[in-house]
Design an enzyme around this catalytic site. Structure first.
Site, PDB file in Angstrom:
ATOM      1  N   SER A 159      20.631  24.353  51.372  1.00  0.00           N
ATOM      2  CA  SER A 159      20.583  24.138  49.925  1.00  0.00           C
ATOM      3  C   SER A 159      19.854  25.294  49.267  1.00  0.00           C
ATOM      4  O   SER A 159      19.085  26.011  49.915  1.00  0.00           O
ATOM      5  CB  SER A 159      19.851  22.832  49.604  1.00  0.00           C
ATOM      6  N   ASP A 160      20.061  25.470  47.988  1.00  0.00           N
ATOM      7  CA  ASP A 160      19.196  26.364  47.226  1.00  0.00           C
ATOM      8  C   ASP A 160      17.882  25.634  46.969  1.00  0.00           C
ATOM      9  O   ASP A 160      17.737  24.438  47.240  1.00  0.00           O
ATOM     10  CB  ASP A 160      19.871  26.776  45.915  1.00  0.00           C
ATOM     11  N   TRP A 161      16.895  26.356  46.441  1.00  0.00           N
ATOM     12  CA  TRP A 161      15.540  25.819  46.269  1.00  0.00           C
ATOM     13  C   TRP A 161      15.583  24.509  45.458  1.00  0.00           C
ATOM     14  O   TRP A 161      15.966  24.504  44.289  1.00  0.00           O
ATOM     15  CB  TRP A 161      14.661  26.848  45.565  1.00  0.00           C
ATOM     16  N   GLY A 162      15.201  23.414  46.112  1.00  0.00           N
ATOM     17  CA  GLY A 162      15.057  22.140  45.415  1.00  0.00           C
ATOM     18  C   GLY A 162      16.342  21.436  45.068  1.00  0.00           C
ATOM     19  O   GLY A 162      16.325  20.392  44.404  1.00  0.00           O
ATOM     20  N   ALA A 163      17.492  21.971  45.508  1.00  0.00           N
ATOM     21  CA  ALA A 163      18.772  21.445  45.022  1.00  0.00           C
ATOM     22  C   ALA A 163      19.060  20.037  45.523  1.00  0.00           C
ATOM     23  O   ALA A 163      19.793  19.291  44.869  1.00  0.00           O
ATOM     24  CB  ALA A 163      19.909  22.380  45.422  1.00  0.00           C
TER      25      ALA A 163
END
Length: 719
Positions: free
Chosen positions: A266-270
């Site tokens: 995932s991207d950061w915090g996605a």
């Protein structure tokens, strides 16, 4: 370690140990880090315990051979099964030696140089201990308001794919496991992040499946065809579902149709952001949906860590689903050779010798030369050393020329424009800032005017602060700040030749600049060697060859404006078009200020009409095209010859032209060469109304030229 060994290792792991492998945390969480314990902001809210840390699978943002070796050593000492950490970071266009931003790299139209830039970045990253870079970013972008346009190579699917392949080759090399000078690549952001509505970061994406398949997906597929090891999900929705939890996108297309069996992160915090998106009720629901969609690693939120064990206990998630993701991660670590050598290429001694070495800086300089685009030149350039030059503007002596994603880059290491001119001329130019990036006052303006009056020619260095583009750098006004436009207008009143140099991360609305400049150079954020590269170009020691890979609008109101658009039923300029009732603006041209593929040189090139080997193409027989290109000027120059196709009648509407190939040729003054292209039936295929992918018999136009607007053409028939 064999596949059997990996399965045996997996079978020894407890469920908590498996879940921890699926979690990525930033450096401060880990023992051995110089930043250990600096857990603030959103990190402090994560429900990560001290017991979790020895089993975590990967680290975000660590760098430096000593630091990474220290973290890995501490981790292995506490890990029950001795599973090494993966170290991942954002090395987008250089580690310490910073190359031009990716949008600029695209403007070089030189995949070999792009590959070399990635190879250099990989070598510096690997010796510093990094295993994975979150690059290349291959999102197709048509909206310069979006700040992350700086990370892409442009608006064309074919060209983005060419550069995607080149960068993956450069990062990974041919033998990733054996080579300690390469890192794994992670293509991003899957998928269609570049189409965020309004150019606003993290915003909604909404498009037809045909548009997704035809324009936005090809560059990701190109990266995977080059064996890119990892994929990062995008923040946006795709057909109403966030990518991180999108079963159709991830399990259906990526893992199914494309047969990708690598790691998805995932991207950061996605993962946690599935909650505000409105598709997950809470963190537990978000964990279920993201893992079920095939997202193996959750970056910097704790949905997996907090809830996957519970979901397994409840029978909502089968532990085999977790096992699949863990096995992919273990296999990835094996592909990097980490079980045999957990420290991989991290070498403090070599680090000192390799990083920012002279060959690396020279490579950065060459790419800065080839990526700079000459947009205008009223016979003002090249400059003569006998001319007295005044260097004015907020970027006259400013090291902020690296761009926002220059993670380990140092402004102090960057060669500013002033330094480049000093290196070239062996003397200081007349210098005055004139204005800050966004502010101007009477005193600084008066100083600039006084200095300018002493000069024969004015070099005015203008642009954006690096934070004005990049992630979370969206703008509605893409003109230069008013302070700089006021400065330029005041200087223009002195009636001296003005060379404007632009340092920026996006295509700009250049009104207020183009009227007052005799020459304009789009330098982008050119990287560590920017000043030296520009000095060579200004004085003609190097010639311009860069060409735009993204259109510059006439005004923000036109956006999106791009070359491969569709026609309407009432196109402006058609032979039988009306004056008013056609698709047009009343207050602006339809087309861009500078089109895709545009870029001037110190010389000129002439194209003859293209010649076809035959006017008929078949599925089993290619067609050859030859075009003669002549250097009609007085300078040796490199021309990028661009080939476009148009399907005149399709089952669905087709673009007015599509880039299908290009070749660069270097010509001496007066020299003429024949440039050869091969056309195939495969280049004519497209997605039909039933989403079948094929070509149609019929007539086609082939166009060749120096950019997407100035072309010579001929026709052929597919039978």
């Amino acid at each position: 370690m064999s596949k059997r060994d990996l399965y045996e290792l997996l079978n020894q792991m407890t469920l908590p140990e498996k879940v921890a492998q699926l979690t990525q945390l930033a450096t401060p969480f880990f023992k051995g880090s110089s930043k250990q314990g600096e857990i603030t902001g959103p990190m402090a809210a994560m429900q990560i315990t001290d017991e979790d840390i020895p089993n975590i699978g990967s680290v975000l943002g660590a760098s430096g051979a000593e630091e990474i070796r220290s973290i890995q050593k501490q981790h292995l000492a506490e890990s029950r099964l001795g599973i090494p950490l993966l170290f991942m970071s954002d090395v987008v266009h250089g580690f310490k030696t910073i190359f031009p931003i990716p949008l600029a790299i695209g403007c070089s139209w030189n995949p070999a140089l792009a590959e070399e830039s990635a190879r250099v970045a990989a070598k510096e990253s690997a010796v510093s201990g990094i295993h994975v870079t979150f690059a290349p970013m291959v999102d197709l972008v048509r909206d310069p308001r979006w700040g992350r346009v700086m990370e892409t190579t442009g608006e064309d699917p074919y060209l983005n794919g060419v550069f995607a392949k080149a960068q993956v080759r450069g990062f990974q090399g041919d033998h990733l496991k054996e080579s300690k000078e390469h890192v794994a690549a992670c293509v991003k952001h899957f998928a269609a992040y570049g189409a965020a509505e309004g150019g606003r970061d993290y915003n909604t994406v909404n498009m037809s499946d045909r548009q997704l398949q035809e324009m936005y997906l090809p560059a990701y597929k190109a990266a995977l065809d080059e064996d890119c090891k990892m994929v990062m999900s995008s923040f946006n929705i795709v057909d109403g579902i966030p990518a991180t939890a999108n079963q159709t996108l991830m399990n259906g297309l990526l893992r199914g149709d494309w047969d990708f069996d690598g790691v998805m992160i995932s991207d950061w915090g996605a993962v946690k952001e599935l909650i505000p998106h409105g598709v997950a009720a809470d963190k537990k629901d978000a964990a279920r949906k993201a893992l079920s969609a095939g997202t193996d690693i959750e970056m910097m939120t704790d949905c997996y860590a907090s809830h996957l064990e519970e979901l397994v206990a409840e029978g909502v998630i089968d532990e085999q689903t977790i096992d699949q993701s863990v096995l992919r991660i273990l296999q990835f670590k094996e592909e990097l050779g980490l079980f045999e050598n957990p420290y991989r290429g991290a070498d403090p001694v070599q680090e000192e010798q390799i990083i920012m070495s002279a060959p690396h800086r020279e490579a950065a300089k060459q790419l800065a030369i080839e990526s700079s685009v000459l947009l205008k030149n009223d016979q003002t350039l090249p400059l003569q050393k006998s001319q007295k030059v005044a260097l004015i503007g907020p970027f006259a002596d400013n090291g902020d020329i690296l761009g926002q994603w220059s993670w380990q880059g140092s402004k102090e290491d960057a060669i500013t424009l002033r330094q480049g001119l000093v290196n070239k001329l062996q003397e200081e130019p007349l210098l005055a800032v004139g204005s800050d990036i966004s502010e101007i006052n009477a005193t600084s303006l008066e100083q600039a005017l006084t200095v300018a009056q002493q000069a024969d020619v004015l070099i005015v260095a203008l642009g954006e602060h690096s934070t004005m583009s990049g992630e979370a750098g969206s703008l509605t006004n893409i003109q230069l700040p008013q302070a700089q436009l006021d400065l330029l207008q005041s200087l223009a009143e002195l009636d001296k030749p003005i060379v404007s140099i632009l340092f920026n991360g996006r295509p700009l609305d250049l009104h207020g600049v183009i009227e007052h400049s005799h020459a304009i150079i789009e330098a982008w954020f050119p990287g560590t060697e920017g000043g030296n590269a520009l000095a060579d170009l200004l004085y003609g020691d190097e010639n311009f060859s860069g060409k735009l890979t993204m259109s510059f609008p006439n005004s923000v109101g036109q956006i999106p404006v791009y070359y491969n658009h569709y026609n309407t039923g009432r196109p402006k300029g058609a032979p039988d078009a009306q004056v008013r009732y056609v698709s047009q603006y009343l207050d602006s041209p339809n087309g861009p200020l500078f089109p895709f593929g545009f870029g001037l040189s110190y010389t000129t090139f002439a194209y003859q009409e293209p010649v076809l080997s035959t006017d008929q193409l078949t599925s089993d027989r290619t067609l050859n095209l030859t075009v003669k290109v002549k250097n009609t000027g007085n300078w040796t120059g490199t021309e990028t010859v661009q080939l476009y196709l148009r399907d005149l009648v399709g089952e669905v509407v087709r673009p007015v032209k599509e880039l299908k190939d290009f070749k660069q040729v270097k010509l001496l003054p007066g020299e003429e060469q024949e440039i050869h292209f091969t056309l195939t039936e495969e280049q004519l295929r497209y997605y039909h109304s039933d989403m079948s992918y094929s070509s149609d018999p019929g007539d086609f136009e082939v166009l060749v030229g120096p950019n997407s607007q100035e072309t010579v053409n001929t026709f052929f028939t597919l039978i």
